[in-house]
Every structure is written in C-alpha cells, then in structure tokens.
Design an enzyme around this catalytic site. Structure first.
Site, PDB file in Angstrom:
ATOM      1  N   ASP A   1      29.739  32.364 -59.014  1.00 52.16           N
ATOM      2  CA  ASP A   1      30.498  32.692 -57.821  1.00 52.16           C
ATOM      3  C   ASP A   1      30.093  34.041 -57.234  1.00 52.16           C
ATOM      4  OD1 ASP A   1      32.826  32.252 -56.024  1.00 52.16           O
ATOM      5  OD2 ASP A   1      33.639  34.008 -57.059  1.00 52.16           O
TER       6      ASP A   1
ATOM      7  N   GLU B   1      25.981  30.796 -55.716  1.00 57.10           N
ATOM      8  CA  GLU B   1      26.647  30.826 -54.417  1.00 57.10           C
ATOM      9  C   GLU B   1      26.252  32.163 -53.779  1.00 57.10           C
ATOM     10  OE1 GLU B   1      30.935  31.135 -52.160  1.00 57.10           O
ATOM     11  OE2 GLU B   1      30.542  32.104 -54.074  1.00 57.10           O
TER      12      GLU B   1
END
Length: 599
Positions: free
Chosen positions: A294, A337
């Site tokens: 993330d 990401e």
C-alpha cells in the site's frame, strides 16, 4: 536471530526470536525496547500482576521465562518508558490479539500446519505469461451472516463461500484488504496495531491458514494487502513503544502521515528488520502467494510529494525487502500501489529498480474512468485519453486496477461512474470492461463491481446481492462471468502482455466517431477488438484485419442475454474479410464492443 542483521536491517525472521515462544515447559517473552527503564509481563497466567523482564544481549533487548504461561492465554508488556511514562502495550511481534476495543496479545500454539498444497506451491508463478484475474475483497463486507448470527463469517467459512464463487465467476486470484490486527473498522485494515496478528474479527490464525488451504486446493491464489508505510497511533501499539520514537520519526513534519498515523522510520535497521520479518511471516507461515504493498508513493517521496525529494532510506528498504522476499519466495507476487512517475518500479532491485513484479496502472485507471464519465460529445475531444496508456505501457509491468478506492467516499462505483442515466450506464459499463480485459496488463476488480452495484462500498454492509433480481444487473453479472472466462481461456489476452508483439493498434484515429480497434496476440492466437464509445450507431465501419481469412466472433457486449439489443447472435458467427482489402465491414451499436478470433 542475527543481532547484527537486526540492527543493520537485513533480518527477515525476527519473529522467530522476538515475541512469545515455547521454551522447555514454559513460555519465553522477548521484546526490543532500548529506551525502556523497566518492563513487566502481565497476563492471565499471573493475574495481570507484573513479572519483571531482564535485559540481555547488549541491554536493548528484554526477556522473561514464565513456566505458568500457556498457549491461548493473554498478555501485555507494562513498559516504563524513557520519558517516565507507564503504558501497557501489545506485543509488536505477537501472533494474535484481542478484538477491539481490547488490546492484549495471545500466546499462540506454534505447531506445524498441514496446508497440503505442495503441488500448488510448486506450480505457482509470478505469471507474466499467464492469466492473472484478481478479485479484491474486504473480508468483513463481502458477505455477512444472517441477522442474529455472528457479525462476520470466520476465515474458514469465508473460504468455503469464496471457492465456488470465484470458480463460477472466473477469478483465479483473490486479494484481501489488510488482515493484520487493527482497532478501527473504518480503516479497512490500513491502520495497524498488530503486524504479525491476523485480525481476530474473523477468527484464529489456524482458521486463516485453513482458508488459504481451501483456496489453494482449488488452484486459487491468495494475495494480502500489506502496509509498510505507517501504523496506528493507539497507545498500546508501536507509538512511543519504549518512551521514545522507536519505530516512527521524532519529527512530526515527516512523522505524521496524511492519514493521521505514524510514518515508519525506514532508515533505522531495526524498523527495516521488523517490516521485512512481517512480510516474510505472512508468506512463510500462511502461504500467501503475494503481497500488494500500500501507498508506495509515500515511501518513494517524502510524504508522497515529489517536490520534497526522494526518501532514500525508504527506497533502499524497498529494494532490500523485495530482493530478500524473492530470494526466499521466488514465485510470490510483489505488487506496488504507486501513482508516481518514478521509473523502474518493476525493474529488479539488483539492476537498480525497486524489485516489484507489478505496478498498479493508476494512469490508465484515472484516464479511462475520466473518459467514461464524460458525455459522448466530450469524448470526441478526449479521444486520446484511451490511447495514451500504450505510449508508456512498456516502461513497467502494469496491472489494471479497479479497486476499493474507486468505489468509496463520494467517488461513485464503477457502474455509477458511467455517463448518463440508469439504463444508459449498463451498455457503457459492458463496453468499458471488454476494453479493460482486452487491454494489455493483468486485471483486478473490486467486489460488487461484477454485480453492477450502484451503492458505494460501506464496510458495515455486505454487497447488494439482491440487485441480481433485476434484469439489468443479472445480465451484467452474466456478461462479467463470460468475460472473465474468455480472459482465462484465451492466451492472446495474457501470454505476451509485456512484449511489443502482443498488442497492435488497428485504428486509433476515429476521433469523430469514437471508434477504437486493436489486436492482441500470443504465439498461436490473434484476437481483434473494435469499440464504439459514441452514443450513436456507427454504420459500415471498415475494420482492418491484416492477413486474416476470417473473423470468428468471441463476444458482443450488445447481446440480449447481457441486457443489450442484439438477438440470437451465435458465438460461432463468422464475418468474412473482403479479399485483398483485409477489412471487415461492421455496424456498431452505441456504447458497444466486439472481439473476434482472427484466422
């Protein structure tokens, strides 16, 4: 544990030493807290009355052997910090924690688990030349038990439900939002207090292993969302663990994230070893097949802002993390990401890259959704939003994401984003998804998107399964099933995803008509696609088909069984190419797409 490696940030198995482990007839507790003045272990085994830990090694580590302690019992560390504060903390290396609002860690039974997945582990692959179709879920709101039962399905029950659903709908991987323990449901798992603790919302570590076992037994891979950037501010967690900024920055200017959490200080070797060990723990102990990491943008640049410069310590950490994980788990998937323009995200770390296998193509996602949110008239001017992705595509190994972030917080769901009224959104969404699945790159789709869900995702509610009673949604769901199966079965759509020969524009200069055509290739297969993203019928369009003898229709998004208007269309229908001209003349309904096998 290699203490030198721990301090220099090269340790990947600190969890096997730190935390609570069986030793002889008791349990030994160990923690790293160099600034602490005093630490006691409190728990069920001593009536929550402190048993003092002693310093060992170089005085930065503490330990205590307690014969009375048993697996299944709760405990905490009562720490008198360097600042004189007295706080009870969960174990940073604890393997299970209480459900919020409680915060004790559990002693876990350390027994070998029989995954029975040797054949899966042997054949699994990073999949550059294979289909990778990921269904992203939030474990607590995909499906929920009936009213009056438990609040959530446990991991094992979830696995039993997921297996037939994923098989029927054509997904070969499932990606789960973070499962490490977190206190706030609304954080979706991104504000973590227990980096080694599967959240107790859905059961025990053994039940999570059982879920992975179920999925692997049906050839379904499992990816977990991993958060290496920041951690929750709760007092019982990592913040000010020993009365100092041990895991975080002491300076709030870089220490506080945009989400209000504490940023990890990746330049510290002890922090790198902590996070590397956590990543390795999930892959080793739970047989996860990959980690989606993330907010990598916030590690590449200070606070995610390129104007503030590169965070060199965090970049070096990512390189070492990915290199170390690949050494231990060569076939695991490491997915970033990342919304930055920094090059070499998917280039091997030993060649100067960050070492990820895939990068989310946020540019493709933003441009494509922006295009479909615009009116048909505006699409004439925005025509090349859909061609731009192929100008940069081969710079990285991209994955096309339609994730949870695109279905929340006033953004509207994917279907709702389509321009126009309720009825008009469905044909556009079908054409949009056909375009996505024929575009180079691996795929990710968030739960509910396959239903044509209109309501934004809410972690407190399950998906709107009842909307399948309505023909538009039922037809759309059928279309998504067929599209997923088409993707899995046709190597032209994935075998040469990252080779120049795998994609070719057939026509990308029909600005006035909003028509696009391209071809996908594998070593033995060709698929041609044509799209009409305008709001009117496009008649007698001559689509190029170089070297073709015939085109066999694979899919038409306007079929009546999907909610369209074309009736009785046979999947074996053939459109002959006109001799030497190498073209086929087609009439395209508004907001439609077709794809063909080229022979």
């Amino acid at each position: 544990m290699d203490f030198y490696g721990f301090y220099t940030g090269t340790e990947f198995e600190a969890y096997a030493f730190l935390g609570a482990h069986r030793q002889g007839n008791g349990i030994v507790f160990r923690t790293f807290a160099p600034g602490a003045r005093k630490i006691e272990v409190i728990g069920e085994f001593n009536g929550w009355q402190g048993q003092e830990m002693r310093k060992f090694h170089d005085g930065n580590f503490w330990e205590c052997l307690i014969p009375e302690a048993k697996p299944g019992q709760m405990y905490k560390y009562r720490i008198t910090g360097a600042d004189g504060s007295l706080r009870d903390h969960g174990d940073p290396y604890g393997f299970a924690m209480e459900l919020r609002p409680h915060s004790a860690s559990f002693i876990c039974e350390e027994e070998a688990f029989d995954f029975g997945d040797a054949s899966w582990m042997k054949k699994r692959s990073v999949g550059k030349d294979r289909p990778l179709n990921i269904y992203e879920i939030h474990a607590g709101s995909w499906k929920r038990p009936l009213v009056g039962q438990e609040e959530w399905y446990n991991y094992e029950e979830l696995g039993e439900l997921l297996v037939p659903y994923l098989k029927e709908h054509g997904y070969n991987y499932v990606e789960v939002l973070p499962l490490a323990e977190h206190p706030c449901d609304e954080s979706w798992g991104y504000q973590i207090t227990g980096f080694f603790s599967p959240t107790s919302r859905y059961g025990t570590p053994a039940q999570l292993k059982a879920m992975v076992k179920q999925l692997h037994s049906h050839d379904i891979g499992v990816i977990m969302d991993f958060v290496p950037v920041h951690f929750a501010v709760d007092d019982y967690g990592l913040r000010d663990y020993d009365g100092t900024a041990l895991y975080e920055y002491p300076n709030q200017d870089v220490g506080k994230s945009q989400w209000g959490s504490c940023n990890f200080m990746h330049s510290r070797g002890e922090v790198r070893s902590f996070l590397q060990s956590a990543a390795n723990y999930w892959l080793t102990e739970f047989h996860f097949d990959g980690l989606r990491m993330d907010a990598i943008s916030n590690m590449i640049y200070w606070q995610g802002d390129a104007a503030r410069g590169e965070n060199r310590g965090a970049v070096l950490f990512l390189q070492n993390l990915n290199q170390g994980l690949k050494k231990r788990h060569p076939s695991c998937l490491l997915i970033a990401e990342d919304s930055t323009a920094r090059p070499d995200i998917t280039k091997p770390a030993d060649e100067g890259g960050l070492g990820f296998d895939y990068k989310w193509d946020m540019g493709w996602m933003n441009d494509t959704l922006s295009y479909f949110q615009s009116s048909p008239e505006q699409r004439v001017e925005r025509y090349h939003k859909l061609t731009f992705s192929m100008q940069y595509y081969y710079q990285e190994k991209y994955l096309l994401p339609l994730s949870h972030d695109e279905n929340v917080h006033g953004k509207a769901t994917i279907l709702q984003k389509m321009n126009g009224d309720y009825e008009g959104k469905f044909p556009q969404a079908r054409a949009f998804y056909l375009y996505m699945y024929l575009h180079p790159g691996k795929k990710l789709n968030f739960m509910g998107n396959e239903l044509g869900q209109m309501r934004e995702w809410d972690e407190k509610r399950e998906q709107d399964w009842d909307i399948l009673r309505y023909p538009n949604h039922d037809g759309f769901c059928r279309f998504m099933k067929d599209l997923n199966q088409l993707y899995l079965k046709n190597p032209a759509l994935w075998q040469m995803d990252y080779e120049l020969e795998g994609f070719q524009w057939l026509d990308c200069h029909q600005e006035a008509r909003c028509i696009y055509a391209f071809e996908r290739r594998s070593k033995k297969q060709r698929i041609a696609a044509v799209f009409n993203f305008s709001g009117v019928v496009q008649r007698d369009y001559e689509m190029k088909a170089p070297g073709a003898k015939k085109l066999t229709l694979l899919m038409d998004t306007d079929r009546d069984i999907y909610g369209g208007h074309t009736q009785g269309l046979d999947h074996d229908a053939v459109e002959w190419v006109e001799g030497s001209r190498d073209v086929v003349t087609v009439t395209l309904p508004p907001f439609s797409g077709r794809c063909y096998i080229v022979e």
